[in-house]
Design an enzyme around this catalytic site. Structure first.
Site, PDB file in Angstrom:
ATOM      1  N   SER A   8       0.843  -1.193   0.000  1.00  0.00           N
ATOM      2  CA  SER A   8       0.000   0.000   0.000  1.00  0.00           C
ATOM      3  C   SER A   8       0.874   1.238   0.000  1.00  0.00           C
ATOM      4  CB  SER A   8      -0.904   0.004   1.234  1.00  0.00           C
ATOM      5  OG  SER A   8      -1.338   1.319   1.484  1.00  0.00           O
ATOM      6  N   HIS A  33      -1.007  -1.324  -4.354  1.00  0.00           N
ATOM      7  CA  HIS A  33      -2.298  -0.975  -3.762  1.00  0.00           C
ATOM      8  C   HIS A  33      -2.354   0.541  -3.555  1.00  0.00           C
ATOM      9  CE1 HIS A  33      -5.900  -1.893  -1.341  1.00  0.00           C
ATOM     10  NE2 HIS A  33      -5.476  -0.978  -0.491  1.00  0.00           N
ATOM     11  N   ASP A  35      -4.451   3.636  -2.223  1.00  0.00           N
ATOM     12  CA  ASP A  35      -5.543   4.008  -1.324  1.00  0.00           C
ATOM     13  C   ASP A  35      -6.051   5.404  -1.643  1.00  0.00           C
ATOM     14  OD1 ASP A  35      -5.913   1.763   0.476  1.00  0.00           O
ATOM     15  OD2 ASP A  35      -3.855   2.163   1.124  1.00  0.00           O
ATOM     16  N   MET A  37      -8.688   8.232  -0.770  1.00  0.00           N
ATOM     17  CA  MET A  37      -9.581   8.672   0.313  1.00  0.00           C
ATOM     18  C   MET A  37     -10.114  10.064  -0.004  1.00  0.00           C
ATOM     19  SD  MET A  37      -7.431   7.479   3.642  1.00  0.00           S
ATOM     20  CE  MET A  37      -6.653   5.853   3.720  1.00  0.00           C
ATOM     21  N   HIS A  66      -8.004   1.115  -4.411  1.00  0.00           N
ATOM     22  CA  HIS A  66      -8.966   0.931  -3.320  1.00  0.00           C
ATOM     23  C   HIS A  66      -9.657   2.268  -3.059  1.00  0.00           C
ATOM     24  CE1 HIS A  66      -9.455  -0.031   1.296  1.00  0.00           C
ATOM     25  NE2 HIS A  66     -10.612   0.040   0.662  1.00  0.00           N
ATOM     26  N   MET A  68     -11.869   4.541  -1.172  1.00  0.00           N
ATOM     27  CA  MET A  68     -12.564   4.783   0.101  1.00  0.00           C
ATOM     28  C   MET A  68     -13.270   6.119  -0.047  1.00  0.00           C
ATOM     29  SD  MET A  68      -9.578   3.411   2.604  1.00  0.00           S
ATOM     30  CE  MET A  68      -8.368   3.493   1.300  1.00  0.00           C
ATOM     31  N   MET A 137     -11.746  -5.802   4.978  1.00  0.00           N
ATOM     32  CA  MET A 137     -10.911  -4.877   5.758  1.00  0.00           C
ATOM     33  C   MET A 137     -10.643  -5.490   7.131  1.00  0.00           C
ATOM     34  SD  MET A 137     -10.173  -2.306   3.827  1.00  0.00           S
ATOM     35  CE  MET A 137      -9.314  -1.337   5.087  1.00  0.00           C
ATOM     36  N   ASP A 175      -6.759  -6.286   4.066  1.00  0.00           N
ATOM     37  CA  ASP A 175      -6.088  -4.983   4.113  1.00  0.00           C
ATOM     38  C   ASP A 175      -6.189  -4.410   5.518  1.00  0.00           C
ATOM     39  OD1 ASP A 175      -5.089  -2.446   3.587  1.00  0.00           O
ATOM     40  OD2 ASP A 175      -6.752  -1.838   2.284  1.00  0.00           O
TER      41      ASP A 175
HETATM   42  C1  DX5 Z   1      -6.363   1.617   5.377  1.00  0.00           C
HETATM   43  C2  DX5 Z   1      -5.832   1.407   3.988  1.00  0.00           C
HETATM   44  C3  DX5 Z   1      -4.749   0.399   3.994  1.00  0.00           C
HETATM   45  C4  DX5 Z   1      -3.523   0.811   4.757  1.00  0.00           C
HETATM   46  C5  DX5 Z   1      -2.805  -0.414   5.228  1.00  0.00           C
HETATM   47  O1  DX5 Z   1      -7.363   2.532   5.340  1.00  0.00           O
HETATM   48  O2  DX5 Z   1      -6.872   0.937   3.158  1.00  0.00           O
HETATM   49  O3  DX5 Z   1      -4.420  -0.011   2.664  1.00  0.00           O
HETATM   50  O4  DX5 Z   1      -2.656   1.619   4.013  1.00  0.00           O
HETATM   51  O5  DX5 Z   1      -1.743  -0.054   6.048  1.00  0.00           O
HETATM   52  P1  DX5 Z   1      -1.119  -1.066   7.119  1.00  0.00           P
HETATM   53  O6  DX5 Z   1      -0.634  -2.256   6.360  1.00  0.00           O
HETATM   54  O7  DX5 Z   1      -0.006  -0.272   7.730  1.00  0.00           O
HETATM   55  O8  DX5 Z   1      -2.204  -1.407   8.096  1.00  0.00           O
HETATM   56 ZN    ZN Z   2      -6.380  -0.094   1.221  1.00  0.00          ZN
END
Ligand code: DX5
Ligand code: ZN
Length: 227
Positions: A8, A33, A35, A37, A66, A68, A137, A175
């Site tokens: 990620s 990956h 993320d 947001m 991903h 969010m 998750m 994740d």
């Molecule tokens: C959380 C993200 C994850 C996050 C994982 O909201 O979707 O992808 O970056 O990070 P670690 O592996 O440090 O929990």
């Molecule tokens: Zn993620």
């Protein structure tokens, strides 16, 4: 089943993203990956499609986006055009999740559906057959570096059996809080795509960290229904 590692980039150095991607792909990671947001579905804002588009020119890795975000249906096209290979949205943010899966497929990407820790598997039961991946998750989304929620192991296992009983194919991604220790637990429960942020980008030896998270191959005992 072969385990796929998806670092990620939330835990990467955002000032040097291209080098960070190269570092983890050279070290053996199959996916990247990403993320996304929106400051609404989760509190923080990270990166959008323009960043994915720039990164696409620097990397051949599978881009696993991903989302969010609220109203994911409004974002699918931008990320597909930017070069995403897999687009995952949260079922909690979707009014018509099945239509979003169709939308993702029409744009030539693989479709994933994500569930927060507090969301029941029943929310995706009717979506499994048409999805390429379900993301369980294992922390509440929003931040890297949180502690793995042990009670998600049962959910992963239930999903594994659900997929098996449907005699369909669907990847199980996890994740949040994945490291060399929790990796064994989630792989035994049936997960085959492992996202890890801090455990990979925070490691002194990235290749070793990926190797440790990948672990030894696990052989599941398949149940044959002969009646
Ligand atoms: C959380 C993200 C994850 C996050 C994982 O909201 O979707 O992808 O970056 O990070 P670690 O592996 O440090 O929990
Ligand atoms: Zn993620």
């Amino acid at each position: 089943m072969k385990t796929i590692i998806a670092p990620s980039i939330l835990s990467a150095d955002f000032a040097h993203l291209a080098e960070e991607l190269k570092k983890v792909t050279d070290a053996g990671a199959e996916y990247i990956h990403i993320d996304v947001m929106d400051g609404s579905f989760v509190p923080e804002i990270t990166i959008g499609a323009p960043v994915v588009k720039s990164l696409r020119k620097t990397s051949q890795a599978v881009f696993d986006v991903h989302l969010m975000v609220e109203h994911p249906e409004t974002q699918i096209k931008s990320f597909a055009d930017a070069g995403a290979d897999i687009i995952t949205f949260h079922v909690e943010a979707a009014k018509h999740p099945h239509r979003i899966i169709q939308q993702i497929h029409e744009l030539g990407c693989k479709a994933g559906v994500a569930l927060n820790p507090g969301t029941s598997l029943s929310m995706v039961e009717e979506l499994v057959e048409d999805s390429d991946m379900i993301l369980i998750m294992t922390v509440n989304p929003g931040y890297a570096g949180q502690k793995f929620i042990d009670s998600m192991l049962g959910k992963i296992h239930m999903l594994y059996h659900m997929i098996e009983e449907m005699e369909t194919e669907c990847d199980i991604q996890v994740d949040g809080g994945i490291n060399a220790e929790t990796s064994v637990l989630v792989r035994e429960a049936g997960a085959n795509i492992l996202v890890a942020g801090s455990a990979i980008f925070g490691a002194a030896d990235v290749a070793q960290a990926i190797k440790d998270i990948r672990g030894k191959e696990i052989h599941h005992h398949h149940h044959h229904h002969e009646d």
